[in-house]
Design a protein around this motif. Structure first.
Motif: not given
Length: 284
Positions: A244-257
């Protein structure tokens, strides 16, 4: 006013949770063709990688177990544990492995340790390998060598496990919805109990289709094992739910990477490096 607040809450809720990431349990079956650093036969591998969900804690522990069967029927195995943690927009990891290999003439064992830093584009890793227990096999396959004065010498072969280290710098490129490409290059160094030191370099490039099918080619060269060109194919099967990926302080793309980096395979020399050496002894 009420409509604006309602929309803001809904949008913030969507921003907090990104599309699911990688499954953190997987099983991989792969085969690599003959001709490697310290081994001659190809081998088939069954690997299990088990990790916690990277979105739950900032530090992710993992277990990596690999079993190998060479084309000649001999076996090898690796069992490793490690930790990866996120710091900024990079993942940092440490791992330790216990390696085993049966050469037919003796059973070789070694400890390995590695450090890695994994990013959106560039990766860097360094590994060390230290054989333990028996480091050389007994002498075998005696053949006539030469005469010297009043003595006849015979030549006998033996296997020698080599300690050493390697490093690698990797580059992710060509990422799309279905494909991901990776290239890496780096040096290695190995030396045996009775063997001279050998320096070399290795380069590899791989293509991954939907995190399931991986094709890779690699090439290495040194003065002991010479040029070794190999091809590899791997199939990965996911087990359990996705992260389960959370965005937090990053963009979704960076968080998933970064979620993908936290769960990618550990890069190392998984087969103990064995040198097929010769010794000359006095027969008569």
């Amino acid at each position: 006013m009420f409509r604006f607040v309602f929309c803001a809450v809904v949008l913030s809720g969507f921003a907090a949770n990104c599309p699911d990431g990688q499954p953190h349990y997987r099983v991989t079956v792969r085969h690599i063709e003959k001709g490697g650093i310290g081994y001659e036969d190809g081998y088939t591998t069954l690997e299990a990688f088990l990790a916690s969900d990277p979105s739950q804690w900032s530090t992710t522990p993992f277990l990596d177990a690999r079993g190998h069967v060479f084309d000649n029927g001999k076996g090898a195995a690796n069992v490793g544990i490690g930790l990866r943690t996120l710091w900024g927009n990079r993942a940092y990891g440490i791992n330790t492995y216990y390696d085993y290999r049966n050469t037919g003439r003796f059973h070789s064992n070694q400890w390995g340790a590695g450090l890695e830093t994994l990013g959106k584009i560039f990766d860097f890793r360094i590994n060390g390998y230290l054989p333990v227990g028996a480091k050389t096999s007994g002498l075998a396959a005696a053949t006539f060598g030469r005469f010297s004065g009043h003595h006849m010498f015979v030549s006998q072969k033996y296997h020698s496990a080599m300690k050493g280290a390697d490093a690698e710098c990797g580059f992710h490129f060509g990422k799309s919805k279905s494909f991901d490409f990776y290239a890496a290059v780096g040096p290695y160094y190995f030396i045996g109990k009775k063997d001279p030191a050998t320096w070399g370099g290795k380069a590899r490039i791989s293509g991954i289709f939907k995190d399931t099918l991986t094709l890779e080619i690699s090439d290495s060269y040194d003065k002991t094992f010479h040029n070794q060109f190999q091809g590899q194919i791997a199939l990965s099967f996911s087990l359990g739910p996705k992260s389960k990926v959370k965005e937090q302080e990053r963009t979704c793309k960076m968080a998933r990477t970064l979620n993908h980096r936290m769960l990618q395979p550990v890069g190392r020399q998984e087969i103990i490096v064995i040198h097929n050496a010769e010794a000359s002894t006095v027969a008569i």
